[in-house]
Design an enzyme around this catalytic site. Structure first.
Site, PDB file in Angstrom:
ATOM      1  N   ILE A 119       0.824  -1.211   0.000  1.00  0.00           N
ATOM      2  CA  ILE A 119       0.000   0.000   0.000  1.00  0.00           C
ATOM      3  C   ILE A 119       0.863   1.269   0.000  1.00  0.00           C
ATOM      4  O   ILE A 119       0.406   2.332  -0.426  1.00  0.00           O
ATOM      5  CB  ILE A 119      -0.996   0.025   1.185  1.00  0.00           C
ATOM      6  CG1 ILE A 119      -0.257   0.096   2.526  1.00  0.00           C
ATOM      7  CG2 ILE A 119      -1.911  -1.175   1.137  1.00  0.00           C
ATOM      8  CD1 ILE A 119      -1.195   0.199   3.720  1.00  0.00           C
ATOM      9  N   GLU A 120       2.105   1.165   0.453  1.00  0.00           N
ATOM     10  CA  GLU A 120       2.983   2.323   0.450  1.00  0.00           C
ATOM     11  C   GLU A 120       3.512   2.649  -0.953  1.00  0.00           C
ATOM     12  O   GLU A 120       3.547   3.812  -1.353  1.00  0.00           O
ATOM     13  CB  GLU A 120       4.171   2.105   1.401  1.00  0.00           C
ATOM     14  CG  GLU A 120       3.821   2.210   2.875  1.00  0.00           C
ATOM     15  CD  GLU A 120       3.576   3.645   3.323  1.00  0.00           C
ATOM     16  OE1 GLU A 120       3.868   4.584   2.552  1.00  0.00           O
ATOM     17  OE2 GLU A 120       3.091   3.835   4.453  1.00  0.00           O
ATOM     18  N   SER A 121       3.940   1.629  -1.699  1.00  0.00           N
ATOM     19  CA  SER A 121       4.603   1.905  -2.984  1.00  0.00           C
ATOM     20  C   SER A 121       4.261   0.945  -4.114  1.00  0.00           C
ATOM     21  O   SER A 121       4.712   1.139  -5.242  1.00  0.00           O
ATOM     22  CB  SER A 121       6.123   1.857  -2.789  1.00  0.00           C
ATOM     23  OG  SER A 121       6.525   0.520  -2.501  1.00  0.00           O
TER      24      SER A 121
ATOM     25  N   TYR B 290      -5.665   5.220   6.801  1.00  0.00           N
ATOM     26  CA  TYR B 290      -4.524   4.330   6.512  1.00  0.00           C
ATOM     27  C   TYR B 290      -4.798   2.912   7.010  1.00  0.00           C
ATOM     28  O   TYR B 290      -4.530   1.930   6.301  1.00  0.00           O
ATOM     29  CB  TYR B 290      -3.257   4.876   7.172  1.00  0.00           C
ATOM     30  CG  TYR B 290      -2.008   4.138   6.760  1.00  0.00           C
ATOM     31  CD1 TYR B 290      -1.397   4.400   5.539  1.00  0.00           C
ATOM     32  CD2 TYR B 290      -1.441   3.171   7.589  1.00  0.00           C
ATOM     33  CE1 TYR B 290      -0.252   3.723   5.148  1.00  0.00           C
ATOM     34  CE2 TYR B 290      -0.304   2.480   7.218  1.00  0.00           C
ATOM     35  CZ  TYR B 290       0.291   2.768   5.994  1.00  0.00           C
ATOM     36  OH  TYR B 290       1.432   2.087   5.600  1.00  0.00           O
TER      37      TYR B 290
END
Length: 220
Positions: free
Chosen positions: A125-127, A211
């Site tokens: 989900i970050e990158s 988040y």
């Protein structure tokens, strides 16, 4: 010519010997007439040698064909192996991890005592597992480490997949300890910073909730 001798026995023996000699010569002549001439013998020998050479060539071709087949099989095996090692690994969470990163996530999870599936979810989900990714705020690499955070955790190259994932796992492990194993608060702190969570009374902020919702789409 017949030699006449008074002894009947000797006369018979002489004629018999002469007859046998003539028969032997006649048979030898017939054999010579029936056998091949020198030219015919040379022609036969030439054909034999040509046939032997053809057989040798066929054997060599068969050997070469076997070697080529073996090489082809080896090449196909190598290609299959290469394809297998480049296939993304299904996590069972709704996304796949690049094969080259799977062992790094497992190593980091084992070293820092973090659930590998949680760590992979954060990376996704970050990158989306892009090691060259940089956010508008300046977060870098697969786990999106801020430069100051990366430096404090000993990450010298935030775009190096192994350094970045190991650093991210270390950060997440510290957040889990800080919030007594509360995964939601630890993940929110990973994204927003521990200060924001503490200021909210150790509860989720609005940004933290969004988040955590992303995390729970894959990890439960």
């Amino acid at each position: 010519m017949v030699i006449t001798i008074t002894s009947p026995g000797y006369k018979y023996t002489s004629e018999l010997t002469k007859t046998a000699s003539e028969t032997t010569k006649t048979r030898a002549s017939e054999i010579a007439d029936q056998g091949p001439s020198l030219q015919q013998f040379q022609h036969i020998l030439s054909e034999k040698m040509a046939g032997s050479q053809q057989a040798s060539a066929a054997s060599a071709n068969t050997t070469a064909g076997s070697a080529a087949s073996s090489t082809s099989t080896g090449s196909q095996t190598a290609q299959a192996s290469s394809a297998a090692t480049s296939t993304p690994v299904d996590t069972g969470l709704g996304f796949k991890v690049p094969y080259s990163l799977k062992s790094i996530f497992e190593k980091a999870a084992d070293k820092y005592g973090v659930d590998v599936k949680l760590l992979e979810t954060i990376g996704y989900i970050e990158s989306g597992f892009h090691n060259t990714s940089t956010s508008g705020a300046g977060a870098q690499g697969i786990m999106q480490l801020m430069p100051a955070t990366a430096k404090s955790y000993g990450v010298t190259d935030p775009y190096d997949p192994e350094q970045n994932i190991m650093g991210g796992a270390h950060v997440l492990a510290d957040k889990l300890k800080e919030f007594n194993g509360n995964v939601d608060l630890a993940c929110a702190a990973y994204n927003c910073g521990s200060g924001a969570i503490h200021r909210a009374g150790d509860t989720l902020t609005a940004a933290g909730k969004r988040y955590v919702e992303k995390v729970h789409r894959y990890y439960n």
